[in-house]
Write a protein that holds these residues in place. Structure first.
Motif, PDB file in Angstrom:
ATOM      1  N   LEU A  39       0.793  -1.221   0.000  1.00 40.98           N
ATOM      2  CA  LEU A  39       0.000   0.000   0.000  1.00 40.98           C
ATOM      3  C   LEU A  39       0.833   1.283   0.000  1.00 40.98           C
ATOM      4  CD1 LEU A  39      -3.325  -0.026   1.857  1.00 40.98           C
ATOM      5  CD2 LEU A  39      -2.091   2.080   1.637  1.00 40.98           C
ATOM      6  N   PRO A  40       1.807   1.415   0.931  1.00 40.87           N
ATOM      7  CA  PRO A  40       2.567   2.666   0.922  1.00 40.87           C
ATOM      8  C   PRO A  40       3.462   2.848  -0.295  1.00 40.87           C
ATOM      9  CG  PRO A  40       3.253   1.256   2.729  1.00 40.87           C
ATOM     10  CD  PRO A  40       2.151   0.556   2.068  1.00 40.87           C
ATOM     11  N   SER A  41       3.684   1.810  -1.088  1.00 42.97           N
ATOM     12  CA  SER A  41       4.467   2.069  -2.302  1.00 42.97           C
ATOM     13  C   SER A  41       3.559   2.258  -3.509  1.00 42.97           C
ATOM     14  CB  SER A  41       5.465   0.940  -2.540  1.00 42.97           C
ATOM     15  OG  SER A  41       4.830  -0.297  -2.497  1.00 42.97           O
ATOM     16  N   ALA A  42       2.413   1.575  -3.536  1.00 45.15           N
ATOM     17  CA  ALA A  42       1.556   1.680  -4.719  1.00 45.15           C
ATOM     18  C   ALA A  42       0.806   3.006  -4.770  1.00 45.15           C
ATOM     19  CB  ALA A  42       0.563   0.522  -4.756  1.00 45.15           C
ATOM     20  N   HIS A  43       0.339   3.485  -3.615  1.00 44.58           N
ATOM     21  CA  HIS A  43      -0.443   4.720  -3.643  1.00 44.58           C
ATOM     22  C   HIS A  43       0.358   5.927  -4.130  1.00 44.58           C
ATOM     23  CE1 HIS A  43      -3.576   2.472  -1.899  1.00 44.58           C
ATOM     24  NE2 HIS A  43      -4.297   3.496  -1.541  1.00 44.58           N
ATOM     25  N   PRO A  44       1.583   6.116  -3.648  1.00 41.31           N
ATOM     26  CA  PRO A  44       2.331   7.260  -4.174  1.00 41.31           C
ATOM     27  C   PRO A  44       2.730   7.092  -5.630  1.00 41.31           C
ATOM     28  CG  PRO A  44       3.313   6.423  -2.164  1.00 41.31           C
ATOM     29  CD  PRO A  44       2.310   5.438  -2.586  1.00 41.31           C
ATOM     30  N   ALA A  45       2.839   5.854  -6.106  1.00 40.34           N
ATOM     31  CA  ALA A  45       3.286   5.652  -7.480  1.00 40.34           C
ATOM     32  C   ALA A  45       2.215   6.071  -8.474  1.00 40.34           C
ATOM     33  CB  ALA A  45       3.649   4.177  -7.685  1.00 40.34           C
ATOM     34  N   ALA A  46       0.947   5.910  -8.083  1.00 39.23           N
ATOM     35  CA  ALA A  46      -0.134   6.243  -9.002  1.00 39.23           C
ATOM     36  C   ALA A  46      -0.299   7.760  -9.086  1.00 39.23           C
ATOM     37  CB  ALA A  46      -1.423   5.609  -8.499  1.00 39.23           C
ATOM     38  N   PRO A  47      -0.892   8.260 -10.179  1.00 36.45           N
ATOM     39  CA  PRO A  47      -1.265   9.683 -10.192  1.00 36.45           C
ATOM     40  C   PRO A  47      -2.216   9.970  -9.026  1.00 36.45           C
ATOM     41  CG  PRO A  47      -1.527   8.726 -12.367  1.00 36.45           C
ATOM     42  CD  PRO A  47      -1.182   7.599 -11.451  1.00 36.45           C
ATOM     43  N   SER A  48      -2.198  11.222  -8.514  1.00 36.76           N
ATOM     44  CA  SER A  48      -2.909  11.489  -7.253  1.00 36.76           C
ATOM     45  C   SER A  48      -4.405  11.243  -7.326  1.00 36.76           C
ATOM     46  CB  SER A  48      -2.683  12.938  -6.842  1.00 36.76           C
ATOM     47  OG  SER A  48      -1.333  13.158  -6.657  1.00 36.76           O
ATOM     48  N   ASN A  49      -5.012  11.557  -8.475  1.00 36.78           N
ATOM     49  CA  ASN A  49      -6.461  11.327  -8.560  1.00 36.78           C
ATOM     50  C   ASN A  49      -6.760   9.845  -8.443  1.00 36.78           C
ATOM     51  OD1 ASN A  49      -5.094  10.958 -10.892  1.00 36.78           O
ATOM     52  ND2 ASN A  49      -6.620  11.842 -12.225  1.00 36.78           N
ATOM     53  N   VAL A  50      -5.871   9.014  -9.031  1.00 36.98           N
ATOM     54  CA  VAL A  50      -6.058   7.566  -8.924  1.00 36.98           C
ATOM     55  C   VAL A  50      -5.834   7.122  -7.480  1.00 36.98           C
ATOM     56  CG1 VAL A  50      -5.198   5.351  -9.673  1.00 36.98           C
ATOM     57  CG2 VAL A  50      -5.417   7.209 -11.301  1.00 36.98           C
ATOM     58  N   SER A  51      -4.812   7.690  -6.826  1.00 36.29           N
ATOM     59  CA  SER A  51      -4.603   7.310  -5.417  1.00 36.29           C
ATOM     60  C   SER A  51      -5.816   7.664  -4.598  1.00 36.29           C
ATOM     61  CB  SER A  51      -3.407   8.027  -4.808  1.00 36.29           C
ATOM     62  OG  SER A  51      -2.481   8.390  -5.731  1.00 36.29           O
ATOM     63  N   ALA A  52      -6.445   8.815  -4.930  1.00 36.40           N
ATOM     64  CA  ALA A  52      -7.628   9.214  -4.163  1.00 36.40           C
ATOM     65  C   ALA A  52      -8.707   8.158  -4.294  1.00 36.40           C
ATOM     66  CB  ALA A  52      -8.135  10.566  -4.657  1.00 36.40           C
ATOM     67  N   VAL A  53      -8.927   7.681  -5.516  1.00 35.61           N
ATOM     68  CA  VAL A  53      -9.978   6.682  -5.701  1.00 35.61           C
ATOM     69  C   VAL A  53      -9.552   5.357  -5.073  1.00 35.61           C
ATOM     70  CG1 VAL A  53     -11.337   5.436  -7.390  1.00 35.61           C
ATOM     71  CG2 VAL A  53     -10.764   7.796  -7.787  1.00 35.61           C
ATOM     72  N   MET A  54      -8.274   5.003  -5.254  1.00 35.27           N
ATOM     73  CA  MET A  54      -7.817   3.732  -4.703  1.00 35.27           C
ATOM     74  C   MET A  54      -7.913   3.725  -3.191  1.00 35.27           C
ATOM     75  SD  MET A  54      -4.527   2.673  -6.939  1.00 35.27           S
ATOM     76  CE  MET A  54      -4.062   1.282  -5.943  1.00 35.27           C
ATOM     77  N   SER A  55      -7.383   4.788  -2.589  1.00 31.36           N
ATOM     78  CA  SER A  55      -7.363   4.819  -1.140  1.00 31.36           C
ATOM     79  C   SER A  55      -8.750   5.089  -0.581  1.00 31.36           C
ATOM     80  CB  SER A  55      -6.394   5.903  -0.685  1.00 31.36           C
ATOM     81  OG  SER A  55      -6.390   5.967   0.695  1.00 31.36           O
TER      82      SER A  55
END
Lengths: 213, 659
Positions: free
Chosen positions: B235-251
């Protein structure tokens, strides 16, 4: 009649094991496929009415395995100039012996003991099964990429005869699929042969083990 | 009525699909494909929100059968209250993130935006479908589709090696998790029917051991996706790797599909279990919450920090659910329903404030192109509106009234205290109080963490050229974030309304007597207090003669500059010291000087923390696997004939020995 053709079919398979010359093996493969298509035609005519399914399969075998594939293989063989076989991984004498043993195993043990519940026309089923094993062994014992193609077509011939002997042929769509598979497989392997030759300057698949990580 | 819902659902599906396919057709023009990808997403999200709210508030479930996709496997849609709640949450966040993306993805004009739109819409679509299908096989299909689409979104900036590594870790971990989910479903169904209703009927006849096995598999499988400790590593490596809008939806919402899966399988399908199930969930929740927030406090990468907070908040949600499960096993449906509803409330709240924070972090990245908070600073002057929005999110996640984070965490406190007041045994009474203490600790550390995150990145002076050159994010991005901030405040002021409808959802899962609705429409005293404070502040600012004089800070004669500011590393130092047995910080200080150590010297300071879980759990596991594989490798010699020989020998053996 089918017995004679089946005998030709099996002998062609066995003789392939003794042959070191690629072109001769291709001829033997064509003869084997011709025998197969003969069996299909005969079974098609032998019944009370003509079975068009069998006729169609026989025709397809004739077209693809007797004419197109051997032609392709001949052309490739001439282009890459392989008349003599590269060294075998198992010697010629032992490999012929193993081949005979495999046929014996099928006749003595597998068909009468193991697969007793499968009732089929007397000769065809053991012939078919032993050809599958022979083709498999052929692939194991040859190192040339070229002979692997021949081996796999031989195995396919055996399977085809198997289906013919046991159930009177598979559904048409499946057989068409198998033919197409085979054709694509042969083409892919043909390209592979070129690539192996281009990269290593030989057809010996032993060189491929250098690719391992 | 059902006809209208059906139509709405189909329109939403078609919109998502067109959002996925149309950009591929117009991929020549980047801006066109971006618009075509985002706008249908906004519309479909709005429709999904309406549908979800309908399903959540309307007691009769909506059932649509779309036919059989495999023999015995029905593609059926079932929007009951639970599914409706999750559908509404997912659709709302996805719609706002799509709106935000119109602005944010302009950063990536050189990249393949059509591919991004395709994956993004497919991702949101599969996420929405995961929660509303009524069959495990279809559930797994969309679950995997969701994983794959999100994998491609994570690896969108695939040119960086770090991103590829993060994506690889993500897909490996989630696939391992899926293995456990599939096992859970297999054990539960026994190879029979795959519908949720059939499974629920079958689970009653299962033995206690089998049920516990299903529970363990579901907890591990869904826990991997939810990111509970110790399965959170991706989780802490995948979320920052994605573009922020995607991290928002993912997280914000993808992790919630795992929570949905847990509720559906463990509480809904399996029914009441032994009390240790709930205890285990509660314990996992406590560990996740504390470990997550501790590592978050140590992070200086804004998005990694937020990612660790996701671990923490998933832990808090699990604490609520765990308490609910314990009550359920004690046959106390009323407190069970309240605890589950509290957990669901936190699901909603976390989805709102976490996506708000990720979108805020995205705006910061958009403006400065850096995520390292040590390089930021002073952004409140450059981007005031974004700063306010981020602050709202930060206050909410720190559980400070009157924002929504407090509202749900308060309910969870209540449930945990009720656990100890139920007086079932001394163990549970102590556990309830201790869990409360852990939650309080988590909240305090989260507050410290966001004081750091907000203070260092938005206040004081810019620490780098990047921060100094920042400017306010485009309006469309701020518009995407604003509703989330409003919701943060609104849900904090009217928690009763939300809790009342969530109690309906919980009552569906945990059947029991009807609960009386909570009185009142909004938290009157809180709202009143807020109004008084705002009025007082406004009054103070406008007091005659009280106007503040604006001037430079007096620095005792020294010219102050950014290098004198309090850094994030120094801010988190006390916590690092207190928790050194977990974090194991290692400090390296070196001094460079030219002639004498007293003049003109430079100091280099570095303090690293250890990831205990990685070092003591994953590293031995990885080494063992590699050693085993090396041993096993001797059968791989690379010779084709030998491989063919293996096949041949197997064939002969099968023919002779196996009948």
């Amino acid at each position: 009649m089918t017995e004679v053709l089946a005998f030709v079919f099996l002998m062609a398979g066995l003789l392939m094991l003794s042959g070191r010359i690629v072109v001769k093996n291709i001829t033997l493969l064509a003869i084997q496929s011709a025998a197969l298509s003969g069996i299909a035609f005969y079974l098609g005519f032998a019944g009370s009415e003509i079975s068009w399914h069998m006729m169609f399969m026989g025709g397809l075998t004739l077209a693809v395995k007797v004419i197109v594939l051997p032609m392709l293989l001949y052309r490739t063989a001439i282009r890459v100039v392989v008349y003599r076989e590269v060294p075998l991984s198992i010697g010629m004498g032992p490999s012929l012996l193993i081949g005979v043993l495999l046929v014996a195993l099928t006749y003595v043990y597998i068909v009468p003991v193991l697969l007793i519940e499968i009732h089929s026309q007397t000769m065809l089923f053991p012939v078919a099964l032993s050809t599958v094993l022979l083709g498999c062994f052929f692939m194991v014992s040859r190192r040339s990429a070229f002979n692997q193609i021949i081996g796999i077509i031989e195995m396919e011939n055996g399977l085809f005869l198997c289906a013919l002997a046991v159930t009177g042929g598979m559904p048409l769509i499946i057989e068409l699929g198998i033919f197409f598979d085979l054709l694509v497989g042969a083409i892919v392997m043909g390209i592979m042969t070129h690539k192996i030759r281009g990269t290593f300057d030989t057809l010996d698949t032993k060189e491929l083990s250098r690719l391992k990580g | 009525m059902a006809g209208l819902q059906e139509k709405l659902l189909f329109i939403a599906l078609i919109l998502y699909l067109s959002g996925a396919v149309l950009p591929l057709m117009f991929r020549r023009s980047t801006s066109m494909s971006l618009l075509l990808g985002c706008c249908p997403g906004v519309a479909a999200g709005a429709l999904g929100l309406a549908l979800g709210l309908w399903g959540m508030l309307y007691p009769d479930p909506l059932v649509i059968n779309l036919g059989y996709i495999l023999p015995g496997v029905e593609l059926g849609i079932l929007i009951d209250r639970l599914a409706g709640f999750f559908l509404a949450t997912i659709s709302m966040i996805a719609a706002l993130a799509s709106l935000y993306s119109i602005g944010y993805m302009k950063m990536y004009v050189k990249e393949n935006l059509a591919w991004w739109s395709f994956c993004y819409n497919l991702f949101v679509l599969s996420m929405s479908l995961v929660v509303i299908v009524n069959n495990t096989v279809v559930f797994l299909i969309f679950w995997e589709l969701m994983t794959l689409a999100s994998y491609f979104l994570v690896t969108f900036e695939y040119r960086h090696q770090q991103v590829r590594k993060a994506g690889f870790g993500y897909i490996v971990m989630t696939h391992l998790g899926t293995v456990f989910i599939i096992s859970a479903f297999f054990i539960l169904s026994g190879g029979g029917d795959w519908g949720f209703a059939d499974l629920a009927a079958r689970s009653e006849s299962l033995s206690a051991t089998t049920k516990s096995l299903v529970f363990a598999c579901a907890l591990i499988g869904f826990g991997t996706k939810a990111g509970v400790v110790p399965l959170h590593l991706w989780l802490p490596s995948a979320h920052p790797a994605a573009p922020s809008n995607v991290s928002a939806v993912m997280s914000g919402v993808m992790l919630k599909t795992a929570i949905y899966g847990m509720i559906r399988v463990i509480i809904d399908l399996l029914g009441p279990g032994p009390a240790w199930w709930g205890g285990l969930v509660l314990a996992v929740g406590i560990v996740s919450a504390i470990v997550g927030v501790l590592y978050a406090l140590m992070e200086h990468d804004l998005k990694r920090l937020l990612a660790f907070h996701s671990v923490e908040n998933i832990g808090i949600i699990l604490m609520g659910l765990g308490a609910g499960m314990i009550f359920y096993s004690w046959s106390m449906p009323v407190p069970a329903a309240i605890a589950v509803a509290a957990g669901l409330f936190h699901v909603l709240n976390h989805a709102i404030f976490k996506s708000l924070l990720f979108l805020g972090a995205g705006s910061v990245y958009y403006a400065t192109r850096t995520r390292d908070i040590e390089e930021l600073g002073g952004l409140i002057h450059k981007m005031p509106q974004t700063a306010v929005l981020f602050l709202v999110g930060a206050v909410s996640i720190s559980a400070i009234p009157p924002f929504n984070g407090f509202a749900s965490e308060y309910q969870i406190y209540q449930s945990l205290l009720a656990l100890s007041l139920a007086k079932v045994s001394g163990f549970w009474s102590a556990a309830g109080v201790l869990a409360c203490a852990a939650l309080a600790l988590t909240g305090a550390l989260a507050a410290a963490c966001f004081v750091k995150a907000f203070g260092v990145s938005f206040l004081a002076r810019p620490r780098s050229q990047k921060a100094a050159g920042a400017s306010e994010a485009p309006p469309v991005m701020r518009i995407g974030m604003a509703p989330l901030a409003v919701l943060c405040l609104a849900l904090g002021l009217i928690p009763q309304v939300v809790m009342n409808s969530l109690l309906g959802v919980a009552a569906q899962i945990v059947p029991g007597p009807d609960l009386p609705p909570l009185p009142g429409a909004f938290n009157l005293s809180l709202a009143l207090l807020l109004a008084v404070i705002i009025a007082a502040l406004a009054g103070l600012a406008n007091l005659p003669g009280g106007r503040a004089r604006r001037t430079e800070t007096w620095g005792c004669g020294i010219v102050t500059d950014a290098s004198m500011e309090y850094t994030a590393a120094s801010f988190s130092q006390p916590v690092r010291r207190v928790y050194r047995f977990i974090l194991q910080p290692k400090r390296e200080v070196s001094t460079d000087y030219s002639l004498l150590p007293y003049f003109n010297y430079r100091m280099h300071f570095e303090e690293r923390i250890k990831s205990v879980i990685r070092d003591f759990l994953y590293k031995p596991l990885r080494e063992f696997t590699i050693a085993l594989s090396k041993k096993w490798r001797c059968i791989q010699c690379g010779n084709i004939n030998l491989y063919l020989g293996y096949i041949f020998v197997t064939l002969i053996i099968l023919l002779v020995w196996v009948r």
